[in-house]
Design a protein around this motif. Structure first.
Motif, PDB file in Angstrom:
ATOM      1  N   MET A  97       0.848  -1.178   0.000  1.00  0.00           N
ATOM      2  CA  MET A  97       0.000   0.000   0.000  1.00  0.00           C
ATOM      3  C   MET A  97       0.889   1.236   0.000  1.00  0.00           C
ATOM      4  SD  MET A  97      -2.647   1.177   2.921  1.00  0.00           S
ATOM      5  CE  MET A  97      -3.930   2.283   2.473  1.00  0.00           C
ATOM      6  N   ALA A  98       0.762   2.052  -0.987  1.00  0.00           N
ATOM      7  CA  ALA A  98       1.560   3.260  -1.097  1.00  0.00           C
ATOM      8  C   ALA A  98       0.754   4.464  -0.609  1.00  0.00           C
ATOM      9  CB  ALA A  98       1.993   3.476  -2.540  1.00  0.00           C
ATOM     10  N   VAL A  99       1.452   5.389   0.015  1.00  0.00           N
ATOM     11  CA  VAL A  99       0.832   6.624   0.493  1.00  0.00           C
ATOM     12  C   VAL A  99       1.013   7.673  -0.594  1.00  0.00           C
ATOM     13  CG1 VAL A  99       0.917   8.390   2.280  1.00  0.00           C
ATOM     14  CG2 VAL A  99       1.380   6.023   2.866  1.00  0.00           C
ATOM     15  N   GLU A 120       6.083  -0.235   3.813  1.00  0.00           N
ATOM     16  CA  GLU A 120       6.813  -1.327   3.165  1.00  0.00           C
ATOM     17  C   GLU A 120       7.491  -2.196   4.213  1.00  0.00           C
ATOM     18  OE1 GLU A 120       9.529   0.253   0.277  1.00  0.00           O
ATOM     19  OE2 GLU A 120       7.919   1.273  -0.824  1.00  0.00           O
ATOM     20  N   HIS A 121       8.063  -1.572   5.231  1.00  0.00           N
ATOM     21  CA  HIS A 121       8.713  -2.335   6.296  1.00  0.00           C
ATOM     22  C   HIS A 121       7.686  -3.162   7.071  1.00  0.00           C
ATOM     23  CE1 HIS A 121      11.819  -3.375   9.139  1.00  0.00           C
ATOM     24  NE2 HIS A 121      11.020  -2.998  10.135  1.00  0.00           N
ATOM     25  N   MET A 122       6.528  -2.598   7.329  1.00  0.00           N
ATOM     26  CA  MET A 122       5.468  -3.339   8.025  1.00  0.00           C
ATOM     27  C   MET A 122       5.015  -4.539   7.193  1.00  0.00           C
ATOM     28  SD  MET A 122       5.275  -1.895  10.893  1.00  0.00           S
ATOM     29  CE  MET A 122       3.934  -2.850  11.525  1.00  0.00           C
ATOM     30  N   GLU A 123       5.011  -4.396   5.884  1.00  0.00           N
ATOM     31  CA  GLU A 123       4.647  -5.507   5.007  1.00  0.00           C
ATOM     32  C   GLU A 123       5.665  -6.644   5.146  1.00  0.00           C
ATOM     33  OE1 GLU A 123       2.689  -7.944   2.540  1.00  0.00           O
ATOM     34  OE2 GLU A 123       1.932  -6.011   3.253  1.00  0.00           O
ATOM     35  N   VAL A 124       6.949  -6.299   5.234  1.00  0.00           N
ATOM     36  CA  VAL A 124       7.990  -7.309   5.427  1.00  0.00           C
ATOM     37  C   VAL A 124       7.798  -7.994   6.777  1.00  0.00           C
ATOM     38  CG1 VAL A 124      10.475  -7.651   5.761  1.00  0.00           C
ATOM     39  CG2 VAL A 124       9.653  -6.184   3.915  1.00  0.00           C
ATOM     40  N   LEU A 125       7.531  -7.207   7.826  1.00  0.00           N
ATOM     41  CA  LEU A 125       7.335  -7.778   9.156  1.00  0.00           C
ATOM     42  C   LEU A 125       6.108  -8.676   9.216  1.00  0.00           C
ATOM     43  CD1 LEU A 125       8.158  -4.766  11.495  1.00  0.00           C
ATOM     44  CD2 LEU A 125       9.578  -6.770  11.005  1.00  0.00           C
ATOM     45  N   SER A 126       5.086  -8.357   8.447  1.00  0.00           N
ATOM     46  CA  SER A 126       3.873  -9.177   8.477  1.00  0.00           C
ATOM     47  C   SER A 126       4.096 -10.555   7.860  1.00  0.00           C
ATOM     48  CB  SER A 126       2.723  -8.462   7.770  1.00  0.00           C
ATOM     49  OG  SER A 126       2.950  -8.405   6.381  1.00  0.00           O
ATOM     50  N   GLN A 127       5.176 -10.723   7.123  1.00  0.00           N
ATOM     51  CA  GLN A 127       5.470 -12.010   6.504  1.00  0.00           C
ATOM     52  C   GLN A 127       6.248 -12.942   7.426  1.00  0.00           C
ATOM     53  OE1 GLN A 127       7.386 -11.085   2.804  1.00  0.00           O
ATOM     54  NE2 GLN A 127       5.648  -9.912   2.044  1.00  0.00           N
TER      55      GLN A 127
END
Length: 104
Positions: free
Chosen positions: A1-3, A36-43
């Protein structure tokens, strides 16, 4: 998700913050990097991690809820210079007009 810049300006407007265009561009990049970092952490697979790891089985111990006697001995009237209707009576503060009248 981009801001988007529009997202940043909309949120700034809701928060009543003055954000100019240049700062909005910077915030857009920073917020997108955070997402983007939160997306990596969610994986990360956390299925085998206990949700209360490190807390222990009993949780956080609570202190007993005991009342403490106030340190003040006596009533307010015993140490107040003057009281009326339960309120302290204090000397009136000098105002600008009072100072001008006294020649100060």
């Amino acid at each position: 998700m981009a801001v988007t810049v529009g997202d940043v300006l909309h949120i700034a407007d809701l928060a009543r913050l003055g954000v100019d265009g240049a700062r909005a561009e910077e915030l857009t990049k920073e917020l997108s990097a955070i997402l983007e970092h939160m997306e990596v952490l969610s994986q990360v697979d956390t299925a085998s991690v206990v949700t209360t790891a490190g807390v222990g089985t009993g949780g956080t111990p609570l202190r007993p809820d005991n009342s403490v006697t106030p340190l003040m001995e006596g009533t307010l009237e015993s140490f107040a210079p003057s009281m009326r209707d339960g309120f302290f009576i204090v000397p009136r503060l000098a105002t600008h007009e009072d100072s001008a009248e006294s020649g100060a």
